[in-house]
Design a protein around this motif. Sequence first.
Motif, PDB file in Angstrom:
ATOM      1  N   THR A 374      54.662  -7.119  34.948  1.00  0.00           N
ATOM      2  CA  THR A 374      54.608  -6.799  36.426  1.00  0.00           C
ATOM      3  C   THR A 374      55.131  -6.997  37.456  1.00  0.00           C
ATOM      4  N   LYS A 377      58.876  -5.653  37.625  1.00  0.00           N
ATOM      5  CA  LYS A 377      59.155  -4.405  37.584  1.00  0.00           C
ATOM      6  C   LYS A 377      58.873  -4.096  39.498  1.00  0.00           C
ATOM      7  N   THR A 378      57.408  -5.038  39.726  1.00  0.00           N
ATOM      8  CA  THR A 378      57.070  -3.797  41.292  1.00  0.00           C
ATOM      9  C   THR A 378      57.067  -5.111  42.635  1.00  0.00           C
ATOM     10  N   PHE A 384      52.926  -0.450  44.178  1.00  0.00           N
ATOM     11  CA  PHE A 384      53.945  -0.343  43.140  1.00  0.00           C
ATOM     12  C   PHE A 384      52.897  -0.959  41.971  1.00  0.00           C
ATOM     13  N   GLU A 387      50.354   2.134  41.092  1.00  0.00           N
ATOM     14  CA  GLU A 387      51.728   2.834  40.018  1.00  0.00           C
ATOM     15  C   GLU A 387      52.185   2.408  38.827  1.00  0.00           C
ATOM     16  N   PHE A 388      52.776   1.339  38.358  1.00  0.00           N
ATOM     17  CA  PHE A 388      53.008   0.593  37.336  1.00  0.00           C
ATOM     18  C   PHE A 388      52.319   0.609  36.543  1.00  0.00           C
ATOM     19  N   PHE A 391      51.073   4.031  34.754  1.00  0.00           N
ATOM     20  CA  PHE A 391      52.095   4.643  33.988  1.00  0.00           C
ATOM     21  C   PHE A 391      52.167   3.769  32.817  1.00  0.00           C
ATOM     22  N   LEU A 392      51.803   3.320  32.318  1.00  0.00           N
ATOM     23  CA  LEU A 392      51.667   2.231  31.111  1.00  0.00           C
ATOM     24  C   LEU A 392      50.897   2.403  30.422  1.00  0.00           C
TER      25      LEU A 392
END
Length: 407
Positions: A374, A377-378, A384, A387-388, A391-392
Motif C-alpha cells: 500500500t 502504491k500510494t 490514496f 482509495e487503494f 479498490f482492493l
Amino acid sequence: MDYRTDFYSLGVTFYQLLCDRLPFAATDALELVHCHIAKQPVPPHEVNPAVPGPVSDLVMKLLAKNAEDRYQSAHGIWADLQECWNQIQQTQQIESFAVERWDISSIFQIPQKLYGRAHEVESLLKAFEQVISTTKAAAELILVSGYPGIGKTTLVQELYKPVTHQNGYFITGKYEQLQRNIPYFALIQAFRELIRQLLSESEEQIIDWREKLLAALGDNAQVVVDVIPDLELLIGKQPEAIALPPAEAQNRFYLALEKFIRVFTQPFTIDIEPIHPLVIFLNDLQWTDSASLQLIQRWITIMNDQQLLVIGAYRDTEVDASHPLARSLQEIQQAKGTVHHIALSPLGLADVNCLLQDTLHCGSEKSLPLAELTLQKTDGNPFFVNEFLRFLHQEKLINLVLQYVIC
C-alpha cells in the motif's frame, strides 16, 4: 455518519429506559452538542444500581464517541442481549461476561480516526489554547499545507471538540478555482454558517445576539448585511448606509466587519459573560482573492486582543514566493502578527500498518506485507491509501470471512 450512528441512538434509548433519564442533562444547544461528541455519560449501573454490569457495559459500548469503538453489527448487539436473556431465564441474574464477543461487521469499514498526526494535532490544540487564554487573548493564524489528499481538512476538524467545549463557534469556507474573481468568497460562506448557527439557538439567545450586534454595528449594520445577506434574518431590515467614496467605503466596511467579529471574540473578564471564541477555517487558500487576504491580514495584525483563530489550508505545490498568499504572510510577520505553520507529510509504514490492522482486524505481522504494498502504491497519501484499499475490496482482493457460532 453511517449505520453506527443508529447504534448510538439505540444506546441513548436504552440509557433512558434503564435510568429514567437521558445521558446528559444540558439544555443549552452548544453544551449538549459538546456532551454528545466529547463527554462520557455516567455508566447506567452507577445511576441505577439495579442495572447489571454487563447490561451497563453494553449500553456504554453503544454510546462510544468514536464509531470504531461502538458495536460494528446489529448481530453483535443481539448476541449480547440474547446472552443476558439466557442468563436471566436460567439463574434469575446476569453474571459478568465480555461483551462484543460475536461482534464482527460484514461491512468493509476504514477507520475514521487520524493516523500519524499526533504531533500536528498537539500543535493545533496548543494554538487554540493560546487564543482562548484568560490572561492574554490574541488573534492568530495557522496555515496547514500539503499535497491534495494529505489530510489537511481532517486534521483541522480535530479542533471541533475543544471549540464546542469552550462554547465557541467553528465555521468553514472553501475557495473555488473558478470563483477566484469573487471577493470574500469563502469568508461569506463561513459567516453565513455562523448566522445559521446563531439562528438555531433559543429565542432568548437570538434576542441577546441581535441586541449585541445592533449595538456594535450601529448605523453601519447594512454595510455588513450587503456582504452577508443572512445577517438580516438575525437583526432585521436596516436603513441604507450613507454613500461614500470607494476608499472610505472600503475602510468603513473593514471597521464594520471587525466590530461584527468582536461581538463573538471578546476576551473573558469578570464583568462579562463566558467567552465565545471564534475559529474560521478557510480551505484551498491557494485560490483565494486579494480582498480576503487583506481582511485576514488586518485581523491578525490589528485584532490582537481578541479570541480569534483563523486557519487556512492550501496546497503548497501551488503557492510559490510570488503568490499573493506568500506576500501577505510576509507582511503579517513583519507586523509582528502570530502565524503558525503545519506542514503535513505522507504517512509512514508504521502508520499505514496500524490503519490496516484496525481495518482488517488482524495482527501487525499479518498486515505488514499489505502495508508495504500500500505504501509503495500510494506514497503514504491518506486519500490514496483509502482509495487503494476500497479498490482492493471492490475487486474482491480483500474478503471478510464471517463465522458465527451461537450456542
